[in-house]
Enzyme design. Sequence first.
Site, short mmCIF file in Angstrom:
data_model
loop_
_atom_site.label_atom_id
_atom_site.label_comp_id
_atom_site.label_asym_id
_atom_site.label_seq_id
_atom_site.Cartn_x
_atom_site.Cartn_y
_atom_site.Cartn_z
N ASP A 70 -13.38 -4.55 10.57
CA ASP A 70 -12.65 -3.93 9.46
C ASP A 70 -13.57 -3.02 8.67
OD1 ASP A 70 -9.92 -5.09 9.55
OD2 ASP A 70 -11.03 -6.98 9.41
N SER A 129 -11.24 -11.50 13.29
CA SER A 129 -11.76 -10.45 12.42
C SER A 129 -13.02 -10.97 11.76
CB SER A 129 -10.73 -10.10 11.35
OG SER A 129 -11.39 -9.50 10.24
N HIS A 163 -10.88 -1.27 13.17
CA HIS A 163 -9.79 -0.93 12.26
C HIS A 163 -10.35 -0.07 11.12
CE1 HIS A 163 -6.47 -2.72 9.41
NE2 HIS A 163 -6.34 -1.42 9.59
N MET A 188 -13.96 -0.38 5.73
CA MET A 188 -13.26 -0.03 4.48
C MET A 188 -14.11 0.93 3.66
SD MET A 188 -11.93 -3.76 3.33
CE MET A 188 -11.14 -4.88 4.47
N HIS A 194 -12.48 -8.01 16.02
CA HIS A 194 -11.83 -6.98 15.21
C HIS A 194 -12.76 -6.65 14.05
CE1 HIS A 194 -8.15 -5.16 13.33
NE2 HIS A 194 -8.68 -5.60 12.19
N MET A 206 -10.01 1.54 7.96
CA MET A 206 -9.24 1.64 6.70
C MET A 206 -9.97 2.64 5.82
SD MET A 206 -8.38 -2.39 6.30
CE MET A 206 -9.71 -2.86 7.39
N ASP A 234 -1.81 -7.89 11.92
CA ASP A 234 -3.06 -8.12 11.18
C ASP A 234 -2.74 -8.49 9.73
OD1 ASP A 234 -5.63 -8.07 10.17
OD2 ASP A 234 -5.96 -5.92 10.51
N MET A 286 0.39 -3.91 10.07
CA MET A 286 -0.23 -4.67 8.98
C MET A 286 0.81 -5.60 8.36
SD MET A 286 -3.43 -3.98 8.81
CE MET A 286 -3.68 -5.08 7.40
C1 DX5 Z 1 -7.33 -6.89 5.98
C2 DX5 Z 1 -7.95 -6.72 7.33
C3 DX5 Z 1 -7.76 -7.89 8.20
C4 DX5 Z 1 -8.33 -9.17 7.64
C5 DX5 Z 1 -7.40 -10.27 7.99
O1 DX5 Z 1 -7.31 -5.71 5.30
O2 DX5 Z 1 -7.42 -5.59 7.99
O3 DX5 Z 1 -8.23 -7.66 9.52
O4 DX5 Z 1 -9.60 -9.48 8.11
O5 DX5 Z 1 -7.77 -11.40 7.29
P1 DX5 Z 1 -6.81 -12.65 7.20
O6 DX5 Z 1 -6.59 -13.13 8.61
O7 DX5 Z 1 -7.58 -13.60 6.36
O8 DX5 Z 1 -5.53 -12.21 6.56
ZN ZN Z 2 -7.98 -5.38 10.16
#
Ligand code: DX5
Ligand code: ZN
Length: 255
Positions: free
Chosen positions: A54, A27, A85, A56, A52, A87, A190, A156
């Site tokens: 993320d 990620s 992903h 947000m 990956h 979010m 994840d 998750m």
């Molecule tokens: C968190 C993300 C993850 C994050 C994981 O909300 O969806 O993809 O990057 O990070 P680590 O591996 O540090 O938990």
């Molecule tokens: Zn993620």
Amino acid sequence: MREEHPRPRAERLDLLNAIPRPFITPSLLNCDFARVAEELEALEQAGAHAVHLDVMDGHFVPNLSYGAPVIADWRKRTDFPFDTHLMISEPGRYLDDFVAAGCDVIIFHIEVVPEPLALIERIQAAGCQAALALNPPTPFAAIAPYLDAVDAILVMSVMPGFGGQTFEASVLDKVRAARAVRPDLRISIDGGIKPTTATAAVAAGAGQLVAGSAVFRKPGNYAAALAELAEGAHRGRARVGGGDSAPTAEAPSRE
Ligand code: DX5
Ligand code: ZN
């Protein structure tokens, strides 16, 4: 060079489908955002097969990251499959932007789209893979009716929004439940993945492990970090016994 000859999405997805399971997907959340192109190059050198992303929105999760225009610029610099992903509270509203930006797997949350079939179909009609994510408190029953429709699920193992949190082992029951219903499904996990939790996740049936801080805590030595995670993952596969229920390379996802 890649800007002139990008690999088509269908080829990127073929590559993703062909990755032997279990596999680690870095990620970018903890990468150096001042030099993402170099980070992508370093991950490629280190042997990663996909990344990956993320996204947000500061609404579904209490944090902001980046959106489609930023991803579109990264796409010019890499052929990595983008495991995206979302979010965000309104994934359907922004879907076309992420497709146009070069995303490949589109993951959205069941908590914001409780009737997800129409969105799954839109994603697949656009040539992408559709995946459903669920937060730690969300029961398996919320996604169970859609396991035949999706290309993958994302379990998750932390509350989404931030990297570096502690793995919640209780979510492994959901991984086991999904694996029992669809043995060939790509089950991604994840949050809080490090070598030890990778072992537990793979033993439960996960085939794709998303790791942020465990990869980027070693700047300049991503190969070592990925190797440690892969070792942890393979210990989990040995624990399942490598039999039919194991998430092996041979199990293709849909598409
Ligand atoms: C968190 C993300 C993850 C994050 C994981 O909300 O969806 O993809 O990057 O990070 P680590 O591996 O540090 O938990
Ligand atoms: Zn993620």
